[in-house]
Design a protein around this motif. Structure first.
Motif, PDB file in Angstrom:
ATOM      1  N   GLY A   1     -12.641  -2.899 -72.418  1.00 15.21           N
ATOM      2  CA  GLY A   1     -11.988  -1.644 -72.770  1.00 15.21           C
ATOM      3  C   GLY A   1     -10.953  -1.843 -73.863  1.00 15.21           C
ATOM      4  O   GLY A   1     -10.726  -2.959 -74.331  1.00 15.21           O
ATOM      5  N   VAL A   2     -10.332  -0.743 -74.236  1.00 16.12           N
ATOM      6  CA  VAL A   2      -9.278  -0.763 -75.247  1.00 16.12           C
ATOM      7  C   VAL A   2      -7.946  -0.940 -74.527  1.00 16.12           C
ATOM      8  O   VAL A   2      -7.583  -0.143 -73.667  1.00 16.12           O
ATOM      9  CB  VAL A   2      -9.283   0.528 -76.090  1.00 16.12           C
ATOM     10  CG1 VAL A   2      -8.107   0.542 -77.051  1.00 16.12           C
ATOM     11  CG2 VAL A   2     -10.597   0.660 -76.850  1.00 16.12           C
ATOM     12  N   LYS A   3      -7.244  -1.990 -74.882  1.00 13.97           N
ATOM     13  CA  LYS A   3      -5.946  -2.302 -74.280  1.00 13.97           C
ATOM     14  C   LYS A   3      -4.852  -1.786 -75.202  1.00 13.97           C
ATOM     15  O   LYS A   3      -4.923  -1.962 -76.418  1.00 13.97           O
ATOM     16  CB  LYS A   3      -5.829  -3.811 -74.085  1.00 13.97           C
ATOM     17  CG  LYS A   3      -4.686  -4.250 -73.211  1.00 13.97           C
ATOM     18  CD  LYS A   3      -4.816  -5.738 -72.939  1.00 13.97           C
ATOM     19  CE  LYS A   3      -3.714  -6.245 -72.059  1.00 13.97           C
ATOM     20  NZ  LYS A   3      -3.809  -7.692 -71.841  1.00 13.97           N
ATOM     21  N   PHE A   4      -3.849  -1.128 -74.599  1.00 14.44           N
ATOM     22  CA  PHE A   4      -2.752  -0.579 -75.393  1.00 14.44           C
ATOM     23  C   PHE A   4      -1.469  -0.650 -74.572  1.00 14.44           C
ATOM     24  O   PHE A   4      -1.493  -0.558 -73.349  1.00 14.44           O
ATOM     25  CB  PHE A   4      -3.056   0.858 -75.851  1.00 14.44           C
ATOM     26  CG  PHE A   4      -3.289   1.839 -74.730  1.00 14.44           C
ATOM     27  CD1 PHE A   4      -2.299   2.735 -74.363  1.00 14.44           C
ATOM     28  CD2 PHE A   4      -4.492   1.883 -74.055  1.00 14.44           C
ATOM     29  CE1 PHE A   4      -2.500   3.651 -73.335  1.00 14.44           C
ATOM     30  CE2 PHE A   4      -4.719   2.789 -73.033  1.00 14.44           C
ATOM     31  CZ  PHE A   4      -3.726   3.677 -72.677  1.00 14.44           C
ATOM     32  N   PRO A   5      -0.325  -0.829 -75.238  1.00 18.37           N
ATOM     33  CA  PRO A   5       0.936  -0.972 -74.514  1.00 18.37           C
ATOM     34  C   PRO A   5       1.664   0.363 -74.344  1.00 18.37           C
ATOM     35  O   PRO A   5       1.474   1.316 -75.107  1.00 18.37           O
ATOM     36  CB  PRO A   5       1.750  -1.898 -75.419  1.00 18.37           C
ATOM     37  CG  PRO A   5       1.283  -1.531 -76.795  1.00 18.37           C
ATOM     38  CD  PRO A   5      -0.182  -1.187 -76.648  1.00 18.37           C
ATOM     39  N   ALA A   6       2.505   0.381 -73.331  1.00 17.13           N
ATOM     40  CA  ALA A   6       3.466   1.464 -73.124  1.00 17.13           C
ATOM     41  C   ALA A   6       4.807   0.794 -72.856  1.00 17.13           C
ATOM     42  O   ALA A   6       4.860  -0.349 -72.397  1.00 17.13           O
ATOM     43  CB  ALA A   6       3.064   2.334 -71.943  1.00 17.13           C
TER      44      ALA A   6
ATOM     45  N   LEU B   1       7.141   5.391 -73.912  1.00 16.10           N
ATOM     46  CA  LEU B   1       6.755   5.393 -75.321  1.00 16.10           C
ATOM     47  C   LEU B   1       5.452   4.611 -75.494  1.00 16.10           C
ATOM     48  O   LEU B   1       5.227   3.614 -74.810  1.00 16.10           O
ATOM     49  CB  LEU B   1       7.850   4.756 -76.171  1.00 16.10           C
ATOM     50  CG  LEU B   1       9.236   5.390 -76.059  1.00 16.10           C
ATOM     51  CD1 LEU B   1      10.257   4.547 -76.809  1.00 16.10           C
ATOM     52  CD2 LEU B   1       9.210   6.810 -76.572  1.00 16.10           C
ATOM     53  N   PHE B   2       4.625   5.068 -76.423  1.00 18.76           N
ATOM     54  CA  PHE B   2       3.362   4.412 -76.724  1.00 18.76           C
ATOM     55  C   PHE B   2       3.351   4.015 -78.192  1.00 18.76           C
ATOM     56  O   PHE B   2       3.172   4.860 -79.060  1.00 18.76           O
ATOM     57  CB  PHE B   2       2.182   5.355 -76.433  1.00 18.76           C
ATOM     58  CG  PHE B   2       2.015   5.667 -74.968  1.00 18.76           C
ATOM     59  CD1 PHE B   2       1.258   4.848 -74.154  1.00 18.76           C
ATOM     60  CD2 PHE B   2       2.625   6.780 -74.418  1.00 18.76           C
ATOM     61  CE1 PHE B   2       1.098   5.133 -72.801  1.00 18.76           C
ATOM     62  CE2 PHE B   2       2.477   7.075 -73.080  1.00 18.76           C
ATOM     63  CZ  PHE B   2       1.711   6.255 -72.265  1.00 18.76           C
TER      64      PHE B   2
END
Length: 88
Positions: free
Chosen positions: A19-24, A6-7
């Protein structure tokens, strides 16, 4: 799409990672992912010079970015720090 990954709709610019950091989330585990500025520039087909531009390109290409991140997570392609990196 694999529903076990899931994101959340969360992303932030990370100066240290450039950069752009995003969780999963996979099976309850949090996995940090980063889309490099070079990768985002390649998606935009032009150099990006501001964090706002990078975040806008991330938003416009979220589905493609999440698909690639999902593939890298499934292949367990983590860097030395345990991040999933999307690079050009």
């Amino acid at each position: 799409m694999n529903q076990s990954i899931l994101f959340p709709d969360i992303q932030d610019w990370d100066d240290a990672l450039n950069g752009v950091k995003f969780p999963a989330q996979q099976a309850g585990a949090l996995i940090e992912c980063v889309a490099s500025l070079e990768y985002l520039s390649s998606l935009a087909s032009e150099p990006l010079t501001t964090t706002q531009q990078a975040l806008a390109v991330f938003e416009q290409n979220r589905f493609e970015i999440e698909e690639l991140a999902e593939q890298l997570i499934e292949e367990e392609e983590y860097n030395a720090e345990g991040l999933v990196e999307l690079r050009a």
